[in-house]
Design an enzyme around this catalytic site. Structure first.
Site, mmCIF file in Angstrom:
data_model
loop_
_atom_site.group_PDB
_atom_site.id
_atom_site.type_symbol
_atom_site.label_atom_id
_atom_site.label_comp_id
_atom_site.label_asym_id
_atom_site.label_seq_id
_atom_site.Cartn_x
_atom_site.Cartn_y
_atom_site.Cartn_z
ATOM 1 N N GLN A 18 0.936 -1.311 -0.107
ATOM 2 C CA GLN A 18 -0.098 -0.087 0.098
ATOM 3 C C GLN A 18 0.939 1.212 -0.052
ATOM 4 O O GLN A 18 0.391 2.459 -0.278
ATOM 5 C CB GLN A 18 -0.962 0.078 1.274
ATOM 6 C CG GLN A 18 -1.985 -1.051 1.468
ATOM 7 C CD GLN A 18 -2.821 -1.232 2.524
ATOM 8 O OE1 GLN A 18 -2.318 -1.776 3.452
ATOM 9 N NE2 GLN A 18 -3.845 -0.385 2.294
ATOM 10 N N HIS A 115 1.669 -8.910 4.884
ATOM 11 C CA HIS A 115 0.541 -7.955 4.975
ATOM 12 C C HIS A 115 -0.323 -8.146 3.644
ATOM 13 O O HIS A 115 -0.181 -7.596 2.591
ATOM 14 C CB HIS A 115 1.033 -6.538 5.254
ATOM 15 C CG HIS A 115 0.057 -5.583 5.556
ATOM 16 N ND1 HIS A 115 -0.010 -4.902 6.945
ATOM 17 C CD2 HIS A 115 -1.391 -5.383 4.997
ATOM 18 C CE1 HIS A 115 -1.070 -4.342 7.029
ATOM 19 N NE2 HIS A 115 -2.017 -4.215 5.973
ATOM 20 N N ASN A 159 -0.413 -10.105 9.349
ATOM 21 C CA ASN A 159 -1.415 -9.039 9.543
ATOM 22 C C ASN A 159 -2.959 -9.280 9.348
ATOM 23 O O ASN A 159 -3.146 -9.856 8.077
ATOM 24 C CB ASN A 159 -0.911 -7.689 8.853
ATOM 25 C CG ASN A 159 -2.131 -6.574 8.956
ATOM 26 O OD1 ASN A 159 -1.988 -5.758 9.848
ATOM 27 N ND2 ASN A 159 -2.878 -6.479 7.838
ATOM 28 N N GLU A 160 -3.686 -9.560 10.157
ATOM 29 C CA GLU A 160 -5.141 -9.618 9.910
ATOM 30 C C GLU A 160 -5.530 -10.997 9.262
ATOM 31 O O GLU A 160 -5.923 -10.873 8.130
ATOM 32 C CB GLU A 160 -5.939 -8.296 9.240
ATOM 33 C CG GLU A 160 -5.644 -6.957 10.070
ATOM 34 C CD GLU A 160 -6.510 -5.905 9.507
ATOM 35 O OE1 GLU A 160 -7.177 -6.202 8.433
ATOM 36 O OE2 GLU A 160 -6.995 -4.938 10.233
ATOM 37 N N ASN A 296 -5.517 -4.650 15.661
ATOM 38 C CA ASN A 296 -6.248 -3.566 14.634
ATOM 39 C C ASN A 296 -7.655 -3.529 14.819
ATOM 40 O O ASN A 296 -8.511 -4.414 14.961
ATOM 41 C CB ASN A 296 -6.083 -4.046 13.258
ATOM 42 C CG ASN A 296 -4.433 -4.310 12.927
ATOM 43 O OD1 ASN A 296 -3.667 -3.729 13.680
ATOM 44 N ND2 ASN A 296 -4.261 -4.402 11.346
ATOM 45 N N GLU A 374 -3.216 -0.972 14.653
ATOM 46 C CA GLU A 374 -3.791 0.005 13.521
ATOM 47 C C GLU A 374 -5.055 0.569 14.217
ATOM 48 O O GLU A 374 -6.087 -0.262 14.927
ATOM 49 C CB GLU A 374 -4.168 -0.922 12.349
ATOM 50 C CG GLU A 374 -3.242 -0.967 11.478
ATOM 51 C CD GLU A 374 -3.560 -1.922 9.994
ATOM 52 O OE1 GLU A 374 -4.556 -1.480 9.543
ATOM 53 O OE2 GLU A 374 -2.895 -2.670 9.505
ATOM 54 N N TRP A 428 -6.690 -1.140 -0.642
ATOM 55 C CA TRP A 428 -7.070 -2.121 -1.308
ATOM 56 C C TRP A 428 -8.315 -2.308 -2.294
ATOM 57 O O TRP A 428 -8.109 -2.742 -3.315
ATOM 58 C CB TRP A 428 -7.024 -3.421 -0.401
ATOM 59 C CG TRP A 428 -6.017 -3.688 0.666
ATOM 60 C CD1 TRP A 428 -5.975 -3.145 1.644
ATOM 61 C CD2 TRP A 428 -4.758 -4.153 0.126
ATOM 62 N NE1 TRP A 428 -4.820 -3.361 2.282
ATOM 63 C CE2 TRP A 428 -3.980 -3.915 1.471
ATOM 64 C CE3 TRP A 428 -4.226 -4.840 -0.900
ATOM 65 C CZ2 TRP A 428 -2.741 -4.683 1.243
ATOM 66 C CZ3 TRP A 428 -2.899 -5.169 -0.775
ATOM 67 C CH2 TRP A 428 -2.263 -5.140 0.208
HETATM 68 C C1 NOJ Z 1 -6.308 -2.846 7.801
HETATM 69 C C2 NOJ Z 1 -5.352 -3.481 6.981
HETATM 70 O O1 NOJ Z 1 -4.226 -3.974 7.680
HETATM 71 C C3 NOJ Z 1 -4.778 -2.370 6.010
HETATM 72 O O2 NOJ Z 1 -4.087 -2.936 5.293
HETATM 73 C C4 NOJ Z 1 -5.985 -1.492 5.725
HETATM 74 O O3 NOJ Z 1 -5.782 -0.654 4.499
HETATM 75 C C5 NOJ Z 1 -6.705 -0.956 6.733
HETATM 76 N N1 NOJ Z 1 -7.294 -1.981 7.616
HETATM 77 C C6 NOJ Z 1 -7.773 -0.054 6.383
HETATM 78 O O4 NOJ Z 1 -8.881 -0.466 5.831
#
Ligand code: NOJ
Length: 467
Positions: A18, A115, A159-160, A296, A374, A428
């Site tokens: 990103q 990520h 990540n997530e 996050n 986050e 994204w």
């Molecule tokens: C969580 C994600 O880790 C990140 O990549 C994304 O852009 C943000 N949320 C905002 O939507």
């Protein structure tokens, strides 16, 4: 007035795909997103924030504005263009230079290994549904632990995991764009947790100085009303989004209640998940050794009972009121409520972050420490000749910082907060119209402009007082 502790990290978060841009430079391998976005034709991941070239500028700005930590991810396909095999010297050198610059600017790097950007070769081969790719990930992780051991102290494996898995196999907003396949959702989450456990065990065996953790998207689910049906729906959605992963991370097994709910969701959707005893042995071994949990959190959800077919509309344009999220055998997310929400229908409810931290302390007491890795507000910033007044973002951050400070007062060990995002980055599913940064970017010229929130953040970091 609430005040944050002395050693608190006031960070900014980014992610390779990103921020970096330069997707075709430095012998970088392709990732699935390259093809997915080309086929969609809506927007390109280049130039993003051109962090690949501009990182000295962003780190200088960080230092100037009190940002003393940065989340950065390594693009797996810069190190191993195909996901495995011979490492790519240009990619390795890029990250050495970047991490050195972080230290020069007194900005502590927190490094994520994955990520959302699995190399395309491995993605085509089943991504994390394919167990062989777990091994490739662990080898890549081990390579990075060794190569960057003098520059990186804080490591994050994933990540997530939940958003990755539902994006890929439930909402279809991530490549490969599959919808409503709950078996794949749980399998992908489970396999990524196996990869986390294995990488963590390798890291600990190396005895490098440093810490390792994982970042989960953890957003509180509340029942829409007090009815038993709504409570059940909220609980099922919580298991899918939060509890399944928290159990694997900190208990080292899936609790009986978790598996009961998982099986119920799978039965309603004709899915199955394969969980081996050997996987659970790995979880049991790894669960004691997470050094921290990254949370996050952007929103909370209110869920009501729903008894229809799967039905999702992802609001990826910022047209308020267009979101639909109804899951068969689980429940329905409510958006139109007496709670403020962003243009993307994300409910602004800082209490949800507080409640999540308290829950972690109570239900997973071996969490050791938490970083909010986050939090932030997507907003259509008005450039206004370089005077960017993003007061709604300041209000958003302030209210969430207050939740953090209250949780600390109530005994939760929270050591830092990373705003998503440090500077505006590529989104994204929204491309370039959803901005989050402290620093505004003109994506044509790559000029950076501090927003009003950047000045507010600087004062916060300097005084630690939330005003
Ligand atoms: C969580 C994600 O880790 C990140 O990549 C994304 O852009 C943000 N949320 C905002 O939507």
């Amino acid at each position: 007035m609430l005040k944050l502790p002395e050693d608190f990290i006031f960070g900014g978060a980014t992610a390779a795909y990103q921020a970096e841009g330069a997707t075709k430079e430095g012998n970088k391998g392709r990732v699935a997103w390259d093809t997915f976005l080309e086929e969609e034709g809506r927007f390109s991941p280049d130039p993003a924030s051109d962090f690949y070239h501009q990182y000295p500028v962003d780190l200088e700005l960080s230092e100037k504005f009190g940002v003393n930590g940065i989340r950065i991810s390594i693009a797996w396909s810069r190190i191993f263009p195909e996901g495995y095999g011979t490492p790519n010297p240009e990619g390795i050198e890029f990250y050495h230079n970047l991490f050195k610059e972080c230290h020069k600017r007194n900005v502590e790097p927190f490094i994520t290994l994955h990520h959302f950007d699995t190399p395309e070769v491995l993605h085509k081969d089943g991504d994390f549904l394919n167990k062989q790719n777990i091994e490739h990930f662990v080898n890549y992780a081990e390579f990075c632990f060794k190569e960057f051991k003098n520059e990186v102290y804080y490591w994050i494996t994933f990540n997530e995991i939940y958003p990755v898995s539902i994006g890929q196999y439930l909402t279809g907003t991530f490549p490969p764009g599959i919808r409503f396949d709950f078996g794949k959702v749980f399998q992908s989450m489970h396999n990524m947790m196996v990869a986390h456990a294995k990488a963590l065990i390798v890291f600990k065996s190396l005895n490098n100085p440093g810490e390792i953790g994982i970042v989960h998207s953890l957003e509180t689910r509340y029942p829409y009303t007090d009815s038993e049906e709504d409570k059940k729906a909220a609980h099922l959605d919580d298991v899918l989004a939060n509890k399944f992963l928290l159990d694997a991370t900190f208990k080292g097994y899936y609790s009986e209640d978790t598996m009961k709910c998982v099986n119920q969701i799978l039965a309603a959707n004709n899915g199955a998940v394969d969980i081996q005893d050997s996987d659970l042995e790995l979880f049991a071994k790894a669960c004691k050794d997470n050094d921290f949990l990254g949370i996050n959190s952007y929103q909370s959800s209110f869920i009501r009972a729903y008894d229809g077919e799967n039905d999702i509309h992802h609001n990826g344009t910022g047209e308020k009121g267009t979101s639909v999220f109804r899951l068969k055998g689980i429940g329905e997310k409510m958006f139109d409520m007496e709670i403020p929400r962003t243009d993307w229908d994300w409910l602004i409810y800082p209490e949800g972050l507080y409640d999540m931290m308290i829950r972690i302390k109570n239900d997973y007491p071996n969490y050791k420490k938490i970083y909010i890795t986050e939090n932030g507000m997507g907003y259509k910033d008005d450039f206004n000749d370089g005077v960017i007044d993003d007061q709604p973002r300041i209000d958003y951050i302030k209210s969430h910082m207050e939740s953090v400070a209250r949780a600390i007062e109530d005994g939760v060990n929270v050591k830092g907060y990373f705003l998503w995002s440090l500077m505006d980055v590529f989104s994204w599913s929204n491309g370039y119209n959803k901005r989050y940064g402290l620093f505004y970017i003109n994506f044509d010229t790559q000029e950076r402009y501090p927003k009003k929130s950047a000045y507010w953040f600087k004062e916060l970091a300097e005084t630690r007082e939330i005003k």
